[in-house]
Structure formats: C-alpha cells, structure tokens
Design a protein around this motif. Structure first.
Motif, PDB file in Angstrom:
ATOM      1  N   ARG A 190       0.831  -1.214   0.000  1.00  0.00           N
ATOM      2  CA  ARG A 190       0.000   0.000   0.000  1.00  0.00           C
ATOM      3  C   ARG A 190       0.864   1.261   0.000  1.00  0.00           C
ATOM      4  NH1 ARG A 190      -2.387  -0.790   4.483  1.00  0.00           N
ATOM      5  NH2 ARG A 190      -4.207  -1.912   3.692  1.00  0.00           N
ATOM      6  N   GLN A 191       1.908   1.275   0.814  1.00  0.00           N
ATOM      7  CA  GLN A 191       2.791   2.433   0.897  1.00  0.00           C
ATOM      8  C   GLN A 191       3.553   2.650  -0.404  1.00  0.00           C
ATOM      9  OE1 GLN A 191       2.920   4.581   3.613  1.00  0.00           O
ATOM     10  NE2 GLN A 191       4.046   5.843   2.147  1.00  0.00           N
ATOM     11  N   THR A 192       3.959   1.561  -1.037  1.00  0.00           N
ATOM     12  CA  THR A 192       4.710   1.664  -2.295  1.00  0.00           C
ATOM     13  C   THR A 192       3.839   2.218  -3.420  1.00  0.00           C
ATOM     14  OG1 THR A 192       6.173  -0.158  -1.659  1.00  0.00           O
ATOM     15  CG2 THR A 192       6.024   0.357  -4.014  1.00  0.00           C
ATOM     16  N   VAL A 193       2.589   1.814  -3.453  1.00  0.00           N
ATOM     17  CA  VAL A 193       1.648   2.354  -4.446  1.00  0.00           C
ATOM     18  C   VAL A 193       1.564   3.874  -4.310  1.00  0.00           C
ATOM     19  CG1 VAL A 193      -0.786   2.491  -5.118  1.00  0.00           C
ATOM     20  CG2 VAL A 193       0.278   0.268  -4.685  1.00  0.00           C
ATOM     21  N   THR A 194       1.510   4.353  -3.064  1.00  0.00           N
ATOM     22  CA  THR A 194       1.425   5.796  -2.795  1.00  0.00           C
ATOM     23  C   THR A 194       2.730   6.501  -3.123  1.00  0.00           C
ATOM     24  OG1 THR A 194      -0.181   5.436  -1.015  1.00  0.00           O
ATOM     25  CG2 THR A 194       1.004   7.551  -1.023  1.00  0.00           C
ATOM     26  N   ASP A 195       3.849   5.907  -2.687  1.00  0.00           N
ATOM     27  CA  ASP A 195       5.147   6.565  -2.869  1.00  0.00           C
ATOM     28  C   ASP A 195       5.578   6.637  -4.328  1.00  0.00           C
ATOM     29  OD1 ASP A 195       5.264   6.864  -0.156  1.00  0.00           O
ATOM     30  OD2 ASP A 195       6.682   5.218   0.195  1.00  0.00           O
ATOM     31  N   LEU A 196       5.359   5.569  -5.081  1.00  0.00           N
ATOM     32  CA  LEU A 196       5.867   5.501  -6.457  1.00  0.00           C
ATOM     33  C   LEU A 196       4.803   5.774  -7.510  1.00  0.00           C
ATOM     34  CD1 LEU A 196       8.282   2.410  -6.273  1.00  0.00           C
ATOM     35  CD2 LEU A 196       8.715   4.807  -5.712  1.00  0.00           C
ATOM     36  N   GLN A 197       3.541   5.978  -7.057  1.00  0.00           N
ATOM     37  CA  GLN A 197       2.450   6.274  -7.991  1.00  0.00           C
ATOM     38  C   GLN A 197       2.339   5.212  -9.088  1.00  0.00           C
ATOM     39  OE1 GLN A 197       0.204   9.224  -7.701  1.00  0.00           O
ATOM     40  NE2 GLN A 197       1.074   8.785  -5.691  1.00  0.00           N
ATOM     41  N   LEU A 198       2.382   3.940  -8.662  1.00  0.00           N
ATOM     42  CA  LEU A 198       2.264   2.814  -9.583  1.00  0.00           C
ATOM     43  C   LEU A 198       0.948   2.085  -9.337  1.00  0.00           C
ATOM     44  CD1 LEU A 198       5.884   1.314  -9.451  1.00  0.00           C
ATOM     45  CD2 LEU A 198       4.772   2.343 -11.448  1.00  0.00           C
ATOM     46  N   PRO A 199       0.429   1.373 -10.357  1.00  0.00           N
ATOM     47  CA  PRO A 199      -0.796   0.590 -10.163  1.00  0.00           C
ATOM     48  C   PRO A 199      -0.586  -0.492  -9.100  1.00  0.00           C
ATOM     49  CG  PRO A 199      -0.325   0.881 -12.492  1.00  0.00           C
ATOM     50  CD  PRO A 199       0.887   1.353 -11.755  1.00  0.00           C
ATOM     51  N   LYS A 200      -1.629  -0.779  -8.344  1.00  0.00           N
ATOM     52  CA  LYS A 200      -1.511  -1.736  -7.250  1.00  0.00           C
ATOM     53  C   LYS A 200      -1.116  -3.126  -7.746  1.00  0.00           C
ATOM     54  CE  LYS A 200      -3.971  -3.575  -3.233  1.00  0.00           C
ATOM     55  NZ  LYS A 200      -5.238  -3.558  -2.446  1.00  0.00           N
ATOM     56  N   ASN A 201      -1.667  -3.536  -8.911  1.00  0.00           N
ATOM     57  CA  ASN A 201      -1.350  -4.877  -9.410  1.00  0.00           C
ATOM     58  C   ASN A 201       0.123  -5.015  -9.771  1.00  0.00           C
ATOM     59  OD1 ASN A 201      -1.880  -3.112 -11.675  1.00  0.00           O
ATOM     60  ND2 ASN A 201      -1.846  -4.924 -13.004  1.00  0.00           N
ATOM     61  N   VAL A 202       0.748  -3.913 -10.263  1.00  0.00           N
ATOM     62  CA  VAL A 202       2.175  -3.951 -10.603  1.00  0.00           C
ATOM     63  C   VAL A 202       3.012  -4.130  -9.339  1.00  0.00           C
ATOM     64  CG1 VAL A 202       4.116  -2.599 -11.518  1.00  0.00           C
ATOM     65  CG2 VAL A 202       1.894  -2.542 -12.679  1.00  0.00           C
ATOM     66  N   VAL A 203       2.647  -3.388  -8.293  1.00  0.00           N
ATOM     67  CA  VAL A 203       3.382  -3.481  -7.026  1.00  0.00           C
ATOM     68  C   VAL A 203       3.164  -4.855  -6.380  1.00  0.00           C
ATOM     69  CG1 VAL A 203       3.660  -2.487  -4.729  1.00  0.00           C
ATOM     70  CG2 VAL A 203       3.187  -0.985  -6.669  1.00  0.00           C
ATOM     71  N   TYR A 204       1.936  -5.372  -6.472  1.00  0.00           N
ATOM     72  CA  TYR A 204       1.630  -6.676  -5.870  1.00  0.00           C
ATOM     73  C   TYR A 204       2.458  -7.769  -6.524  1.00  0.00           C
ATOM     74  CZ  TYR A 204      -1.063 -10.673  -4.197  1.00  0.00           C
ATOM     75  OH  TYR A 204      -1.442 -11.871  -3.612  1.00  0.00           O
ATOM     76  N   GLU A 205       2.531  -7.744  -7.856  1.00  0.00           N
ATOM     77  CA  GLU A 205       3.314  -8.755  -8.566  1.00  0.00           C
ATOM     78  C   GLU A 205       4.799  -8.634  -8.251  1.00  0.00           C
ATOM     79  OE1 GLU A 205       2.418  -8.424 -12.692  1.00  0.00           O
ATOM     80  OE2 GLU A 205       0.303  -8.991 -12.463  1.00  0.00           O
ATOM     81  N   ALA A 206       5.262  -7.382  -8.077  1.00  0.00           N
ATOM     82  CA  ALA A 206       6.667  -7.172  -7.719  1.00  0.00           C
ATOM     83  C   ALA A 206       6.953  -7.735  -6.333  1.00  0.00           C
ATOM     84  CB  ALA A 206       7.002  -5.686  -7.773  1.00  0.00           C
ATOM     85  N   ALA A 207       5.961  -7.595  -5.423  1.00  0.00           N
ATOM     86  CA  ALA A 207       6.130  -8.128  -4.069  1.00  0.00           C
ATOM     87  C   ALA A 207       6.153  -9.648  -4.072  1.00  0.00           C
ATOM     88  CB  ALA A 207       5.000  -7.615  -3.184  1.00  0.00           C
ATOM     89  N   LEU A 208       5.319 -10.260  -4.906  1.00  0.00           N
ATOM     90  CA  LEU A 208       5.314 -11.724  -5.006  1.00  0.00           C
ATOM     91  C   LEU A 208       6.652 -12.229  -5.533  1.00  0.00           C
ATOM     92  CD1 LEU A 208       1.758 -12.516  -6.427  1.00  0.00           C
ATOM     93  CD2 LEU A 208       2.588 -12.833  -4.084  1.00  0.00           C
ATOM     94  N   ALA A 209       7.227 -11.479  -6.489  1.00  0.00           N
ATOM     95  CA  ALA A 209       8.497 -11.881  -7.078  1.00  0.00           C
ATOM     96  C   ALA A 209       9.614 -11.901  -6.033  1.00  0.00           C
ATOM     97  CB  ALA A 209       8.864 -10.929  -8.223  1.00  0.00           C
ATOM     98  N   ILE A 210       9.495 -11.022  -5.032  1.00  0.00           N
ATOM     99  CA  ILE A 210      10.513 -10.988  -3.980  1.00  0.00           C
ATOM    100  C   ILE A 210      10.523 -12.306  -3.210  1.00  0.00           C
ATOM    101  CG2 ILE A 210      11.210  -9.889  -1.819  1.00  0.00           C
ATOM    102  CD1 ILE A 210       9.890  -7.329  -2.823  1.00  0.00           C
ATOM    103  N   GLU A 211       9.315 -12.840  -2.918  1.00  0.00           N
ATOM    104  CA  GLU A 211       9.189 -14.060  -2.122  1.00  0.00           C
ATOM    105  C   GLU A 211       9.700 -15.284  -2.875  1.00  0.00           C
ATOM    106  OE1 GLU A 211       5.194 -14.453  -0.842  1.00  0.00           O
ATOM    107  OE2 GLU A 211       5.307 -12.776   0.566  1.00  0.00           O
ATOM    108  N   THR A 212       9.599 -15.256  -4.218  1.00  0.00           N
ATOM    109  CA  THR A 212      10.015 -16.410  -4.989  1.00  0.00           C
ATOM    110  C   THR A 212      11.481 -16.420  -5.306  1.00  0.00           C
ATOM    111  OG1 THR A 212       9.437 -15.275  -7.053  1.00  0.00           O
ATOM    112  CG2 THR A 212       7.730 -16.607  -6.000  1.00  0.00           C
ATOM    113  N   GLU A 213      12.169 -15.302  -5.011  1.00  0.00           N
ATOM    114  CA  GLU A 213      13.610 -15.225  -5.333  1.00  0.00           C
ATOM    115  C   GLU A 213      14.425 -15.992  -4.280  1.00  0.00           C
ATOM    116  OE1 GLU A 213      14.460 -11.082  -5.543  1.00  0.00           O
ATOM    117  OE2 GLU A 213      13.531 -10.833  -7.513  1.00  0.00           O
TER     118      GLU A 213
END
Length: 279
Positions: free
Chosen positions: A256-279
């Motif tokens: 939620r904070q990243t969506v606000t800070d970087l002005q990116l769509p929530k789905n883009v940030v969510y997918e980026a967060a999922l990618a962190i867990e799979t690395e």
C-alpha cells in the motif's frame, strides 16, 4: 452622483502613439491626476489641452488618494496618467484604483501603450504564457530571494530595469537561472534608438560589463525547461517493498505504501512483491 476614474495610457517614447480616445478623455475630464505634472504638462502642450493637474505619485499617494476620491465622489471625472505607459501597472495608480473600487466608483481603462506587451511581442521569446515581475528590489538579498522563487518558473518572465542597476541584476539572474538562459533586452522602446538584444544571460553580462548600458530596459527571459519526472518501474517497486518490509512493515502495508510513494498501479506493485518471495 459620483464621477468616474479613467486610466489613460500615455506614450512610452513616441508621442504619435497617443490614441484619439485617450486624447478625448483627457480633454473631457474635469481634472488629471499625474505621476509627474511636468511630464504630463509637456504631453498636454503637445496636444493643445489645458487642464487642471493634481500630483499623484508614490510618496504622496496616501494623502492625495483621498483628495482625488473625494472629488470623484462629488461628481467630478478624473483621468489618471503615469509618466509613460498604462497607469496602475507597476505604478502607484494601483492604490487609487483599489480605493475607487472599494468606494463603488466606476473605473474605466482605455487601451494603449504598455512597455510589457510591446517588449514581449518583439522579444522572440514564447508569448503563450508569461508573468510580469515589475522592478526587482535594489537590495541584493531581496532581489536574490525574488529570483530564487522564480528559478523553476516555466512561463516567460518580464522585468523592468533601470540602466544603473542592469548589470548587478543580470549578474544575479545568471547565478540563479544559469548563464545559458535566453534573454531579450528591449531598450528605449518606441524611441529613436530602440534596440532589442537577443542573447543569453552570460553573454549579456559580458556585453554590459564592457559597455555600460544606457536607457530604460524591459528584460524578457525564457522560462525554465519543464522537469520531466522519472517513471518508477516494477523493479523499483520490488526494491521499495523489500526495503519497507526489512524495516518491519507487513507485506500488505508495504504494498500500500509503495503504491502511494511511487504512484504505480496496485497490481504492478503486488506482482513485484510476489516476485521478492520467490527469489
């Protein structure tokens, strides 16, 4: 019944620029309020007009403004003139207009000569959007503060300047806006020695250091280039979420904070967060 206040523009250098309507207004007014009665008297003599003159300038405007307003409220018509150009523009007439407006007196402005528009039109700079900043302060600190406020102004900027202050003003402008900022220096407009110097601030400093300036100037300066914000990427989002989570924030809150800070769509940030867990 109250009279009226007419704002009558006068020539900025060429007496031929007085309009028929301006002349008629001066002839028909009950009295004329003038910045410098000696200057106005020369114009009236040229036009063959004899009229009662009242002095109204920066250092007597508080007292004379009330006198003029009282005469207008009593039914007289006043024509307000400056030494040159349109009264009330970077001029003490501004205060008289306010007094009349507050008292319900009709104020009528007659179109005519104005150094601001004359200079802008021949400057070669962008004319679509501009701001007029008048005279800068004679105090260096105040002048620099004024210019700093305009550092990122994207509109074309217009200033008035006297020859004895020009070089110091150009030096301060060069420091704040940079030596490569385009400037058009419009000198002695409508007069015999009218001149427009189109150059940069840095080169203008060189020119007037070598040859002291003469005449009254209108400075027309290009606005700042628009700042194009950097667009955040999914990779930026992943790094941002990871940093927030490392600081103790939950994944949900970090997204939620990243969506606000970087002005990116929530789905883009969510997918980026999922990618962190799979690395």
């Amino acid at each position: 019944m109250a009279g009226m206040l007419y704002l009558v523009p006068t020539p900025i250098g060429n007496l031929g620029d007085i309009s028929i309507r301006c002349r008629q207004t001066l002839e028909e007014a009950d009295f004329i309020a003038a910045e410098d009665t000696r200057v106005t008297l020369k114009l009236l003599n040229h036009l063959g007009i004899k009229k009662s003159l009242v002095s109204y300038y920066e250092h007597n405007k508080a007292a004379k403004g009330n006198v003029i307003l009282d005469r207008i409220l009593a039914g007289e018509t006043c024509a307000l003139v400056s030494d040159a150009g349109s009264p009330a523009i970077s001029d003490p007439g501004e205060d008289l207009v306010k007094q009349c407006a507050e008292a319900g007196v009709t104020v009528c402005a007659i179109p005519g000569p104005c150094a601001v528009i004359t200079a802008l039109s021949i400057s070669g700079q962008s004319t679509g959007r501009f701001c007029f900043e008048g005279f800068l302060s004679t105090a260096k600190k105040s002048r620099r503060e004024h210019l700093q406020m305009l550092k990122n102004e994207e509109r074309t900027m217009i200033f008035y300047e006297a020859p004895h202050k020009l070089l110091s003003t150009l030096e301060d402008m060069t420091e704040v806006f940079g030596p490569d900022r385009p400037i058009s220096l419009c000198r002695e407009l409508t007069k015999l020695h009218e001149e427009v110097v189109r150059t940069t601030l840095g080169k203008a400093v060189e020119k007037y250091t070598a040859a002291p300036p003469k005449g009254e100037f209108v400075l027309v300066i290009a606005g700042a280039q628009p700042v194009i914000p950097e667009v955040a990427t999914a990779e930026d989002a992943g790094a941002h979420v990871a940093a927030l989570m490392a600081g103790g924030m939950s994944r949900k809150d970090a997204i939620r904070q990243t969506v606000t800070d970087l002005q990116l769509p929530k789905n883009v940030v969510y997918e980026a967060a999922l990618a962190i867990e799979t690395e």
